[in-house]
Design a protein around this motif. Sequence first.
Motif, PDB file in Angstrom:
ATOM      1  N   SER A 196       0.754  -1.228   0.078  1.00  2.93           N
ATOM      2  CA  SER A 196       0.059  -0.073   0.029  1.00  2.93           C
ATOM      3  C   SER A 196       0.778   1.320   0.117  1.00  2.93           C
ATOM      4  CB  SER A 196      -0.958   0.124   1.338  1.00  2.93           C
ATOM      5  OG  SER A 196      -1.597  -1.243   1.334  1.00  2.93           O
ATOM      6  N   PHE A 197       0.321   2.156  -0.811  1.00  2.00           N
ATOM      7  CA  PHE A 197       0.965   3.596  -0.619  1.00  2.00           C
ATOM      8  C   PHE A 197       0.029   4.813  -0.275  1.00  2.00           C
ATOM      9  CE2 PHE A 197       1.951   7.684  -3.077  1.00  2.00           C
ATOM     10  CZ  PHE A 197       2.888   7.774  -2.638  1.00  2.00           C
ATOM     11  N   ARG A 198       0.506   5.778   0.483  1.00  2.00           N
ATOM     12  CA  ARG A 198      -0.531   6.697   0.780  1.00  2.00           C
ATOM     13  C   ARG A 198       0.387   8.126   0.594  1.00  2.00           C
ATOM     14  NH1 ARG A 198       1.647   8.820   5.388  1.00  2.00           N
ATOM     15  NH2 ARG A 198       2.724   7.500   6.746  1.00  2.00           N
ATOM     16  N   LYS A 199      -0.284   9.009   0.249  1.00  2.00           N
ATOM     17  CA  LYS A 199       0.209  10.265   0.205  1.00  2.00           C
ATOM     18  C   LYS A 199      -1.047  11.482   0.529  1.00  2.00           C
ATOM     19  CE  LYS A 199       2.299  14.160  -2.836  1.00  2.00           C
ATOM     20  NZ  LYS A 199       3.179  14.468  -1.560  1.00  2.00           N
ATOM     21  N   LEU A 252      -9.641 -13.502  -1.913  1.00  2.00           N
ATOM     22  CA  LEU A 252     -10.101 -12.199  -2.426  1.00  2.00           C
ATOM     23  C   LEU A 252      -9.134 -11.414  -2.710  1.00  2.00           C
ATOM     24  CD1 LEU A 252     -12.648 -10.193  -2.703  1.00  2.00           C
ATOM     25  CD2 LEU A 252     -12.345  -9.626  -0.207  1.00  2.00           C
ATOM     26  N   GLY A 253      -8.844 -10.768  -3.784  1.00  2.00           N
ATOM     27  CA  GLY A 253      -7.738  -9.768  -3.927  1.00  2.00           C
ATOM     28  C   GLY A 253      -8.686  -8.308  -4.009  1.00  2.00           C
ATOM     29  N   GLU A 254      -8.046  -7.388  -3.450  1.00  2.00           N
ATOM     30  CA  GLU A 254      -8.738  -5.850  -3.471  1.00  2.00           C
ATOM     31  C   GLU A 254      -7.805  -4.782  -3.895  1.00  2.00           C
ATOM     32  OE1 GLU A 254     -11.729  -6.269   0.474  1.00  2.00           O
ATOM     33  OE2 GLU A 254     -10.130  -5.046   0.392  1.00  2.00           O
ATOM     34  N   ILE A 255      -8.220  -3.901  -4.733  1.00  2.00           N
ATOM     35  CA  ILE A 255      -7.148  -2.720  -5.089  1.00  2.00           C
ATOM     36  C   ILE A 255      -8.374  -1.524  -4.369  1.00  2.00           C
ATOM     37  CG2 ILE A 255      -6.312  -1.380  -6.703  1.00  2.00           C
ATOM     38  CD1 ILE A 255      -6.172  -3.959  -8.518  1.00  2.00           C
ATOM     39  N   LYS A 293     -13.297  -0.004  -3.821  1.00  2.00           N
ATOM     40  CA  LYS A 293     -12.642  -1.330  -3.903  1.00  2.00           C
ATOM     41  C   LYS A 293     -12.892  -2.050  -5.045  1.00  2.00           C
ATOM     42  CE  LYS A 293     -13.725  -3.102   0.156  1.00  2.00           C
ATOM     43  NZ  LYS A 293     -13.744  -4.071   1.445  1.00  2.00           N
ATOM     44  N   LEU A 294     -12.030  -2.354  -5.840  1.00  2.00           N
ATOM     45  CA  LEU A 294     -12.188  -3.354  -7.192  1.00  2.00           C
ATOM     46  C   LEU A 294     -11.890  -4.455  -6.355  1.00  2.00           C
ATOM     47  CD1 LEU A 294     -12.632  -4.302  -9.908  1.00  2.00           C
ATOM     48  CD2 LEU A 294     -10.067  -3.832 -10.250  1.00  2.00           C
ATOM     49  N   MET A 295     -12.825  -5.482  -6.253  1.00  2.00           N
ATOM     50  CA  MET A 295     -12.564  -6.896  -5.637  1.00  2.00           C
ATOM     51  C   MET A 295     -12.634  -8.063  -6.747  1.00  2.00           C
ATOM     52  SD  MET A 295     -15.347  -5.866  -2.647  1.00  2.00           S
ATOM     53  CE  MET A 295     -14.645  -6.879  -1.365  1.00  2.00           C
ATOM     54  N   ILE A 296     -11.736  -8.844  -6.601  1.00  2.00           N
ATOM     55  CA  ILE A 296     -11.651 -10.038  -7.421  1.00  2.00           C
ATOM     56  C   ILE A 296     -11.381 -11.332  -6.463  1.00  2.00           C
ATOM     57  CG2 ILE A 296     -10.097 -11.417  -9.079  1.00  2.00           C
ATOM     58  CD1 ILE A 296      -8.944  -8.557  -9.833  1.00  2.00           C
TER      59      ILE A 296
END
Length: 499
Positions: free
Chosen positions: A159-162, A285-288, A307-310
């Motif tokens: 994960s990346f945050r700004k 479950l994979g999430e973006i 969230k895009l969830m696969i």
Amino acid sequence: MKTDHGIQGRTYTLIIALVLTCMPAIAFAFDTFFAGPRAMGMAGANVASVNDTSAQYYNPAAYGFFGKQDNEGNRPAFDNNDLARKNWGVDVNAAGGYRLHNDFGTYIDDLSRIDQDALSAGGILNASDLQDLINLVNDLNNLDDPGNAITADMNGSFSFRKGHTGIGARIYFQTSGQVADLDRTNLGLSINGADLSADINNITVSGNDGLVSLFTPSQQAQLAAAGLDNSAIQTLDFVTRQEGVTPGEVQGVVDLLADISSQSVGTGSTLDDNTTVVLLSGFGLGEIPLTYGYALNEHLAIGGNLKLMIGRVYGTEIVVFDNDSGDVMEEARNNYEESVNLGLDAGIMSRFNGINMGLVVRNLNAPEFDGPEVKGRKFEDVTINPQVTAGVAIFPHETLTIEADLDLTKNETTLKKYDTRNFRFGMEWNVFRFLAVRGGAYKNLEEDDIGWVYTAGLGLNLWAARLDIAGAIAEEKATYDEEDIPIETRAAAQFSIDF
């Protein structure tokens, strides 16, 4: 390909199948997870004090306070968890663990120690063989009980945050195991039903008291109808008592003994003929997640994830003793249905001098994922129902955090009819600012088979880089291979760059 490893090897195949994933197909909400070692070290109590990218999971409202300073450009007085100095960061972490439900570990341990090769080759020749027979039928009967099972899970993220935004890739997987349909006939034992009484009566069992005090009159009649005489029934009653079979378990033992006595088990029956079935099932479950937080003022922030969830719903039907471990692994890995959906999370966080409060709702829209159809059996679709967790954190000192969280919803798992709703409390002490020491405990309020689980963790801060590790161990133990092991164990690690 079928491989003959003998009865002992077939038992290990059964064990592997159970550990992999085996349960009747159901629709379920997803369990909660430990998203990072800081949270695990604090027993998962992070909804109100989260301070890194795991806020995507624990409370996206924290993103509203990241990098937020007061009107003079200083850290606000209410910034209890030190979010104002954090402008951007990168985290990568992984975690995993297991739960042994009820007496699953004990029965698997018993099965691994029973000399089934001797029972297969020679039948009941001595008191030890008779003890093995009682333990075998009791263990198989209890493994057929859906309450005895194993659950394993894992998760990881990058994960990346700004500032007030973040993006990540997060994966979650959970699987559970239990026998679906036990073949009670083809056990591969060299026992002829007509001779079972004679075999038992030829054995001298030390300490035999000549009483029948465990089997009820109806159970004695059931055994007699299967061809066992009074002397054999009395000996079986004594050995069953000596092996610790409880009154609640004894009916299953009697049922299997009656089957063995009445069906001439030894006449050509082998484990290759056994039709014991497990239904392998799990959910990955994979999430973006795309995260944004907004501070309404110095005291209150809101946030959310889109969230895009696969999702992958795994499921297959396996005749255990007709497959070697490689077959089981291959089928479990390759039979799934993959589908895509969107998910929504929301959170709120408030802060005042020395106290934070938070609330998170995951999967507000209850996303669904398609189940597979395998060998004519339709595995049901998976619905991830909303999960709500509340937390309160206090900060007696700027280096000390104490938090308690409570799941407000119960969460179904991949194990049929097993729910979780955890109470968690934990603490973190930043010693000299470069070493964080964490501890805590959590308990599932919906089930009583696990009890309290205790957690601990360490964080090493080296300027902008940080390394965190954590573990969790249940208070209760199970025995396997003459060793005591916790019935729940977890571990997690994370590397971060934090500015």
